[in-house]
Design a protein around this motif. Structure first.
Motif, PDB file in Angstrom:
ATOM      1  N   TYR A 169     -21.535  92.966  26.565  1.00  0.00           N
ATOM      2  CA  TYR A 169     -21.138  93.984  27.561  1.00  0.00           C
ATOM      3  C   TYR A 169     -20.848  93.313  28.905  1.00  0.00           C
ATOM      4  O   TYR A 169     -19.940  93.712  29.637  1.00  0.00           O
ATOM      5  N   GLY A 174     -26.252  92.302  25.143  1.00  0.00           N
ATOM      6  CA  GLY A 174     -26.039  92.547  26.571  1.00  0.00           C
ATOM      7  C   GLY A 174     -24.990  91.579  27.120  1.00  0.00           C
ATOM      8  O   GLY A 174     -24.162  91.940  27.960  1.00  0.00           O
ATOM      9  N   LYS A 176     -36.860  90.474  26.303  1.00  0.00           N
ATOM     10  CA  LYS A 176     -36.297  90.636  24.946  1.00  0.00           C
ATOM     11  C   LYS A 176     -35.604  89.373  24.459  1.00  0.00           C
ATOM     12  O   LYS A 176     -35.832  88.922  23.353  1.00  0.00           O
ATOM     13  N   ARG A 225     -17.975 100.575  23.745  1.00  0.00           N
ATOM     14  CA  ARG A 225     -19.104 100.549  22.809  1.00  0.00           C
ATOM     15  C   ARG A 225     -18.600 100.438  21.364  1.00  0.00           C
ATOM     16  O   ARG A 225     -19.103  99.631  20.594  1.00  0.00           O
ATOM     17  N   GLY A 246     -30.724  94.300  22.457  1.00  0.00           N
ATOM     18  CA  GLY A 246     -29.827  95.179  23.210  1.00  0.00           C
ATOM     19  C   GLY A 246     -30.503  96.479  23.585  1.00  0.00           C
ATOM     20  O   GLY A 246     -31.686  96.501  23.961  1.00  0.00           O
ATOM     21  N   ARG A 247     -29.742  97.556  23.492  1.00  0.00           N
ATOM     22  CA  ARG A 247     -30.271  98.871  23.867  1.00  0.00           C
ATOM     23  C   ARG A 247     -30.168  99.871  22.724  1.00  0.00           C
ATOM     24  O   ARG A 247     -30.899 100.851  22.677  1.00  0.00           O
ATOM     25  N   ILE A 260     -29.571  98.833  19.249  1.00  0.00           N
ATOM     26  CA  ILE A 260     -29.468  98.091  17.979  1.00  0.00           C
ATOM     27  C   ILE A 260     -30.187  98.860  16.863  1.00  0.00           C
ATOM     28  O   ILE A 260     -29.624  99.061  15.785  1.00  0.00           O
ATOM     29  N   ASP A 281     -28.444 103.527  31.828  1.00  0.00           N
ATOM     30  CA  ASP A 281     -28.516 103.181  30.403  1.00  0.00           C
ATOM     31  C   ASP A 281     -29.197 104.283  29.592  1.00  0.00           C
ATOM     32  O   ASP A 281     -28.852 104.516  28.441  1.00  0.00           O
TER      33      ASP A 281
HETATM   34  O1   DC Z   1     -29.528  93.096  28.277  1.00  0.00           O
HETATM   35  P1   DC Z   1     -28.686  93.008  29.558  1.00  0.00           P
HETATM   36  O2   DC Z   1     -29.444  93.389  30.789  1.00  0.00           O
HETATM   37  O3   DC Z   1     -28.000  91.693  29.691  1.00  0.00           O
HETATM   38  O4   DC Z   1     -27.549  94.120  29.349  1.00  0.00           O
HETATM   39  C1   DC Z   1     -26.535  94.323  30.285  1.00  0.00           C
HETATM   40  C2   DC Z   1     -26.106  95.780  30.278  1.00  0.00           C
HETATM   41  O5   DC Z   1     -25.430  96.084  29.065  1.00  0.00           O
HETATM   42  C3   DC Z   1     -27.238  96.786  30.412  1.00  0.00           C
HETATM   43  O6   DC Z   1     -27.173  97.442  31.665  1.00  0.00           O
HETATM   44  C4   DC Z   1     -27.023  97.786  29.334  1.00  0.00           C
HETATM   45  C5   DC Z   1     -25.847  97.329  28.551  1.00  0.00           C
HETATM   46  N1   DC Z   1     -26.133  97.193  27.111  1.00  0.00           N
HETATM   47  C6   DC Z   1     -25.877  98.269  26.315  1.00  0.00           C
HETATM   48  O7   DC Z   1     -25.495  99.328  26.800  1.00  0.00           O
HETATM   49  N2   DC Z   1     -26.054  98.165  24.967  1.00  0.00           N
HETATM   50  C7   DC Z   1     -26.490  97.029  24.420  1.00  0.00           C
HETATM   51  N3   DC Z   1     -26.647  96.938  23.091  1.00  0.00           N
HETATM   52  C8   DC Z   1     -26.790  95.917  25.241  1.00  0.00           C
HETATM   53  C9   DC Z   1     -26.605  96.032  26.594  1.00  0.00           C
END
Ligand code: DC
Length: 223
Positions: A38, A35, A16, A109, A129-130, A132, A184
């Protein structure tokens, strides 16, 4: 050209951030790796606590003391925590192992989502992210959701880690990826989920350039 918001969500290690950075450079957009935000909070908590146990109440109290900002440097985008560059530290396995837990705390969050929304006020932004496309910018004009098998993702992450001199085994990387996917996608607050209007891309058999082309074709049909 119209300035839009582009949301890139998906599982860990699907590429990503690599592809989002490339798109940001081509469009002269701001790129934000949520990410990393976080991870920076996780690193902050770990610095504050000498034990492995995380005191969630204390974490919530300390959030106003957490100041995160990004700067574009010679070695790409850098993340600063209270004025200190923590770009490398937040990628260490110590952070990998706890970040999903910290990211499941509602106050964390809310704290980060508010900052992410304000970063997108001017539009012309691509954020990865997760949550967005589902939570931060449900109104984003263009949303993508990247997936690949855990084994393929662990292979990529393992190779990346070896290049950085991190000697973690493939099995340990795979185990961490599977554990993070689970945490997640099953957390009660803003779990990892594809937005109904997101375009899903299975990247297992695609190169970064192919993923980039697919995404750019879609973006260019909108802007
Ligand atoms: O994208 P990453 O692997 O660097 O993200 C690290 C952690 O942060 C991942 O385990 C989930 C969390 N995360 C999240 O919950 N929401 C987001 N928008 C981005 C990341």
């Amino acid at each position: 050209m119209k300035k839009i918001i582009i949301a890139v969500d998906g599982f860990a290690a699907t590429g990503k951030s690599t592809v989002a950075k490339k798109i940001a450079a081509a469009l002269h957009y701001i790129y934000i790796d949520t990410g990393a935000m976080y991870r920076a909070v996780t690193y902050y908590v770990q610095k504050q606590n000498s034990t492995e146990d995380i005191d969630v109440a204390q974490l919530i109290d300390s959030l106003p003391n957490v100041n995160i900002h990004f700067e574009n440097g010679e070695h790409g985008q850098q993340i600063f925590l209270n004025g200190i560059n923590v770009t490398n530290e937040i990628r260490e396995s110590k952070v990998n192992n706890v970040v999903s837990k910290i990211a499941s705390v509602e106050a964390v969050r809310n704290f980060l989502v508010a900052q992410q929304r304000s970063m997108g006020k001017e539009r012309g932004i691509i954020m990865d992210g997760r949550d967005i496309g589902t939570v931060v910018f449900p109104e984003a004009e263009c949303k993508f959701f990247l997936t690949a098998s855990p084994e393929i993702r662990a292979e990529r992450r393992h190779k990346e880690q070896l290049e950085k001199g991190n000697l973690e085994s493939f099995e340990a990387v795979l185990e961490n990826i599977i554990a993070r996917d689970h945490q997640d996608s099953t957390r009660s607050i803003n779990p990892l989920r594809k937005a109904d209007d997101a375009i899903e891309i299975e990247v297992s058999t695609l190169t970064i350039d192919e993923v980039y082309r697919l995404m750019m074709d879609k973006i260019q049909s909108i802007v």
